[in-house]
Motif scaffolding. Structure first.
Motif, short mmCIF file in Angstrom:
data_model
loop_
_atom_site.label_atom_id
_atom_site.label_comp_id
_atom_site.label_asym_id
_atom_site.label_seq_id
_atom_site.Cartn_x
_atom_site.Cartn_y
_atom_site.Cartn_z
N PHE A 235 0.82 -1.35 -0.01
CA PHE A 235 0.09 0.14 -0.06
C PHE A 235 0.67 1.26 0.02
O PHE A 235 0.73 2.03 -1.02
N PHE A 236 1.61 1.31 1.08
CA PHE A 236 2.39 2.56 1.16
C PHE A 236 3.50 2.75 0.02
O PHE A 236 3.75 3.57 -0.49
N GLY A 237 4.21 1.61 -0.29
CA GLY A 237 5.05 1.57 -1.09
C GLY A 237 4.69 1.97 -2.68
O GLY A 237 5.50 2.76 -3.05
N LEU A 239 2.12 3.67 -3.36
CA LEU A 239 1.77 5.23 -3.38
C LEU A 239 2.92 5.95 -3.23
O LEU A 239 3.19 7.05 -3.91
N GLY A 240 3.96 5.62 -2.68
CA GLY A 240 5.42 6.24 -2.69
C GLY A 240 6.19 6.05 -3.84
O GLY A 240 6.74 7.22 -4.29
N VAL A 241 5.93 4.87 -4.55
CA VAL A 241 6.76 4.91 -5.78
C VAL A 241 6.19 5.81 -6.91
O VAL A 241 6.64 6.43 -7.61
N LEU A 242 4.67 5.72 -6.97
CA LEU A 242 4.18 6.49 -7.84
C LEU A 242 4.16 8.15 -7.69
O LEU A 242 4.63 8.64 -8.69
N SER A 243 4.15 8.58 -6.20
CA SER A 243 4.46 9.93 -6.09
C SER A 243 5.84 10.36 -6.59
O SER A 243 6.08 11.40 -7.26
N PHE A 244 6.75 9.35 -6.09
CA PHE A 244 8.32 9.71 -6.47
C PHE A 244 8.34 9.87 -7.90
O PHE A 244 9.26 10.73 -8.49
N PHE A 245 7.68 9.00 -8.57
CA PHE A 245 7.84 8.95 -10.19
C PHE A 245 7.38 10.10 -10.88
O PHE A 245 7.74 10.73 -11.72
N VAL A 246 6.10 10.60 -10.32
CA VAL A 246 5.61 11.72 -10.71
C VAL A 246 6.53 13.06 -10.55
O VAL A 246 6.50 13.84 -11.41
N GLY A 247 7.15 13.11 -9.41
CA GLY A 247 7.91 14.03 -9.14
C GLY A 247 9.26 14.16 -9.72
O GLY A 247 9.62 15.34 -10.25
N LEU A 286 7.46 13.55 -0.52
CA LEU A 286 6.17 12.82 -0.13
C LEU A 286 6.40 11.07 -0.52
O LEU A 286 6.14 10.33 0.22
N GLY A 287 6.94 11.04 -1.74
CA GLY A 287 7.15 9.63 -2.18
C GLY A 287 8.08 8.73 -1.31
O GLY A 287 8.11 7.60 -1.10
N SER A 288 9.22 9.48 -0.99
CA SER A 288 10.03 8.90 -0.16
C SER A 288 9.70 8.53 1.27
O SER A 288 9.94 7.39 1.72
N GLN A 289 9.00 9.50 1.84
CA GLN A 289 8.43 9.30 3.18
C GLN A 289 7.30 8.19 3.06
O GLN A 289 7.42 7.49 4.15
N LEU A 290 6.56 8.16 2.24
CA LEU A 290 5.56 7.02 2.02
C LEU A 290 6.30 5.53 1.72
O LEU A 290 5.87 4.47 2.51
N PHE A 291 7.48 5.69 1.14
CA PHE A 291 8.13 4.35 0.87
C PHE A 291 8.94 3.97 2.30
O PHE A 291 8.79 2.77 2.67
N LEU A 292 9.20 5.04 2.85
CA LEU A 292 9.87 4.72 4.23
C LEU A 292 8.80 4.25 5.18
O LEU A 292 8.95 3.23 6.13
#
Length: 316
Positions: A235-237, A239-247, A286-292
C-alpha cells in the motif's frame, strides 16, 4: 460442552438475574451442556457481586472481571479466549436479545455447517437517530467487505463455530465488524437469522453519538488491515513509488526545458521561479516518506504485539 454464551456487560446488575435464569431455562429444555461467561467490563454498580452470587447458585455461570473499563471488544475477545463450547453465542446483557433464539442458532451452526450466524433485528425498538446511521454503516460495510447477505453487522446476538473465535482477534472497537474479521481469516460461510429485538427493560444505553464516528474510522481501519495488514509495503510502497515517479518526471521536464533554452541562447527564468519545481519537490519528498513508512510498517507487521492484554481483577 455444547454451548458457551459470552455476555459482555457494563453496569447491568438489574438484568443479570433475569437473563441468566432465562438462558439456563432454555439450555435445560433442550438438554444442552453449557456455560455462561459474564465478562464485567469495569462495572461500578454491583454487577460483579451479583455475578458471584449467581455463580454460587449455578456453577455453569462464570465470571471474568476487568479492573477497569476496556470496551466491548476487549470483553468479547477475553470471553472468546475462555470459551470451551463447540458453539459460542454472544449476546448483550440488557435483555434486548432473546435467549430463545439460541437453539436455532446452534442448529444452524452444527447442522448447516455455518462458520458464523449473525442476527438481524428486522424490527427495532430504537430511535431514528440510531437506526438511520446504522443502516448507512451496514450498507457501507456490505460494499467494502463483499459480505452482501448481512443486514446488521453490529447485532450483539451471533453464533460462531469454536474454530472461528479461536482464530480471530477482536481489539479496539472492532466488535462491530466481527463478520468481516472472520471473512479475512478465511471463514467465509457466513449466514444471517432474523431475531427478536426487545425494548430495553433496565438502565440506559452505554453508547453515545461518538460510536458513529468511531464506527466509520473502524470501518476504514478494518478495510485497510484486511487488505494490507500482512503486506503494508504494497500500500504505502505503491503510493510512494507513484508519487516519487511523478515528481521525478516533473523535475526532468524542468531540467530538460531549461537546457533547451540554454542551448538556443534564450532567456529562461530560474527553476526556482517555476511553480512546477515546488510540486516536483513535494512529490519526491512525499514519495520517499511513504516508501519509508511502508518499510517501517512492514517491520512492525512482522513483530508480535500484545495489544490484547488486559488487567483481570478476578474470576469465578
Amino acid at each position: 460442552m455444547d454451548i458457551s454464551v459470552v455476555v459482555p456487560l457494563l453496569n447491568e446488575v438489574e438484568s443479570l438475574p433475569e437473563l441468566t435464569t432465562w438462558i439456563s431455562r432454555v439450555m435445560q429444555e433442550h438438554n444442552f451442556t453449557y456455560e455462561v461467561l459474564l465478562v464485567d467490563d469495569g462495572s461500578r454498580d454491583g454487577s460483579w457481586e451479583m455475578i458471584c452470587k449467581l455463580h454460587a447458585q449455578n456453577t455453569c455461570i462464570k465470571g471474568i472481571k476487568f479492573r477497569r473499563n476496556y470496551g466491548k471488544s476487549a470483553a468479547l475477545n477475553t470471553g472468546f479466549e475462555a470459551a470451551q463450547g463447540s458453539v459460542i453465542i454472544t449476546m448483550d446483557a440488557d435483555l434486548q436479545d432473546s435467549p430463545d433464539e439460541i437453539p436455532e442458532l446452534y442448529r444452524r451452526i452444527t447442522e448447516e455447517n455455518y462458520d458464523l450466524i449473525s442476527g438481524w433485528k428486522a424490527k427495532r425498538y430504537d430511535p431514528l437517530s440510531k437506526t438511520i446511521p446504522t443502516r448507512l454503516f451496514n450498507a457501507a460495510t456490505r460494499k467494502m467487505s463483499g459480505i452482501d447477505n448481512l443486514h446488521d453487522f453490529n447485532c450483539g446476538l451471533k453464533a460462531y463455530r469454536k474454530a472461528v473465535v479461536k482464530n480471530i482477534e477482536v481489539y479496539g472497537e472492532m466488535h462491530r465488524y466481527i463478520p468481516v474479521i472472520a471473512k479475512w481469516a478465511g471463514f467465509t460461510k457466513i449466514g444471517e437469522q432474523v431475531v427478536e429485538h426487545r425494548a430495553r427493560k433496565y438502565g440506559t444505553t452505554k453508547f453515545g453519538m461518538s460510536r458513529f464516528i468511531n464506527g466509520f474510522l473502524d470501518l476504514l481501519s478494518i478495510f485497510f488491515v484486511g487488505k494490507f495488514g500482512k503486506r503494508p509495503m504494497h500500500f504505502f510502497g505503491s503510493l510512494g513509488v507513484l508519487s516519487f515517479f511523478v515528481g521525478l518526471v516533473m523535475a526532468i521536464w524542468i531540467i530538460t526545458e531549461k537546457l533547451i533554452h540554454i542551448a538556443h541562447n534564450e532567456k529562461y527564468r530560474d527553476a526556482t521561479d517555476n511553480p512546477l519545481f515546488y510540486l516536483a519537490l513535494v512529490a519526491i519528498i512525499l514519495g520517499s516518506q511513504l516508501f519509508l513508512t511502508g518499510f517501517v510498517a512492514e517491520l512492525v507487521a512482522r513483530s508480535s504485539s500484545e495489544r490484547n492484554k488486559y488487567q483481570i481483577e478476578d474470576r469465578v
